[in-house]
Write an enzyme that holds these catalytic residues in place. Structure first.
Site, short mmCIF file in Angstrom:
data_model
loop_
_atom_site.label_atom_id
_atom_site.label_comp_id
_atom_site.label_asym_id
_atom_site.label_seq_id
_atom_site.Cartn_x
_atom_site.Cartn_y
_atom_site.Cartn_z
N GLY A 62 0.67 7.54 6.73
CA GLY A 62 2.06 6.71 7.11
C GLY A 62 2.76 6.05 8.85
O GLY A 62 2.48 6.74 9.43
N TYR A 63 2.68 5.15 8.56
CA TYR A 63 3.11 4.08 10.23
C TYR A 63 4.20 3.20 10.25
O TYR A 63 5.15 3.29 11.71
CB TYR A 63 1.94 3.02 9.87
CG TYR A 63 1.69 2.11 8.53
CD1 TYR A 63 2.68 1.31 8.85
CD2 TYR A 63 1.19 2.33 8.19
CE1 TYR A 63 2.81 0.15 8.02
CE2 TYR A 63 1.32 1.38 6.85
CZ TYR A 63 2.13 0.16 6.68
OH TYR A 63 2.09 -0.39 6.05
N GLU A 114 6.87 1.47 -2.25
CA GLU A 114 5.99 0.83 -2.09
C GLU A 114 5.36 -0.14 -2.44
O GLU A 114 4.52 -0.45 -2.16
CB GLU A 114 4.49 1.14 -1.63
CG GLU A 114 5.11 2.96 -0.13
CD GLU A 114 5.91 2.28 0.91
OE1 GLU A 114 5.63 0.96 1.42
OE2 GLU A 114 6.99 3.83 0.95
#
Length: 187
Positions: A25-26, A99
């Site tokens: 995760g970013y 997402e």
């Protein structure tokens, strides 16, 4: 590519091929962890940089006025620091939906910070060829776009503020995110 990538993601990888699944995760996955995980650690991936160049038609904006959220852009020797989550197969039903706005799952090498450990994992990336990709703007223009955008998940600027705060809490310096944050604070 369609805006809705749920079905594409369901056929991209066989999740049963992984003995354990790590998710990198970013962006909002760093601060909005609305999925179960087994373990979470600071990690990074190489050759990518975080940019607020992806349109958000479903969370931080609307179809008529999409917001801006993070994606990864190929960047040679760059390193993107984030969080690696060890998860089960079942979590991807939720994550593929979350997402879905142009993001596809990709396999990457995840480097676990503070150790020599490297594992294969998955990351959601919205590439430049997806229909929701908005691309580069100068910092001031990008901040102005973000400032006037909001959607079902709230004000777009709050996304930037929460991401910047989460990165600071991890002792990560991200010049792009911090520059946009500063522009927003100046408005």
């Amino acid at each position: 590519m369609s805006l809705n990538t749920i079905e594409q993601n369901r056929t991209r990888q066989s999740l049963t091929d992984y003995d354990e699944i790590w998710l990198f995760g970013y962006g909002s996955l760093i601060y909005k962890v609305d999925f179960p995980f087994i373990e979470k650690v600071s990690a990074s991936i190489k050759g990518w940089q975080r940019r607020l160049w992806q349109g958000s038609h479903d969370h931080r904006g609307t179809p008529d006025n999409p917001g801006r959220v993070a994606t990864l852009i190929p960047a040679g020797k760059a390193t993107c620091v984030g969080i690696a989550f060890r998860v089960t197969h079942e979590v991807f039903d939720h994550l593929d939906h979350r997402e879905k706005n142009g993001y596809l799952r990709h396999e990457v090498d995840i480097f676990f910070n503070g150790s020599s450990l490297v594992k294969k994992g998955l990351v959601y990336i919205a590439s430049q060829d997806n229909k929701a990709f908005l691309g580069h703007l100068h910092d001031k223009e990008l901040a102005e776009h973000i400032h006037r955008s909001s959607g079902p998940s709230g004000e777009n600027r709050d996304y930037v503020f929460q991401l910047a705060d989460a990165l600071r809490a991890m002792n990560v310096v991200d010049e792009h995110v911090f520059a946009i944050e500063q522009q927003l604070k100046n408005m």
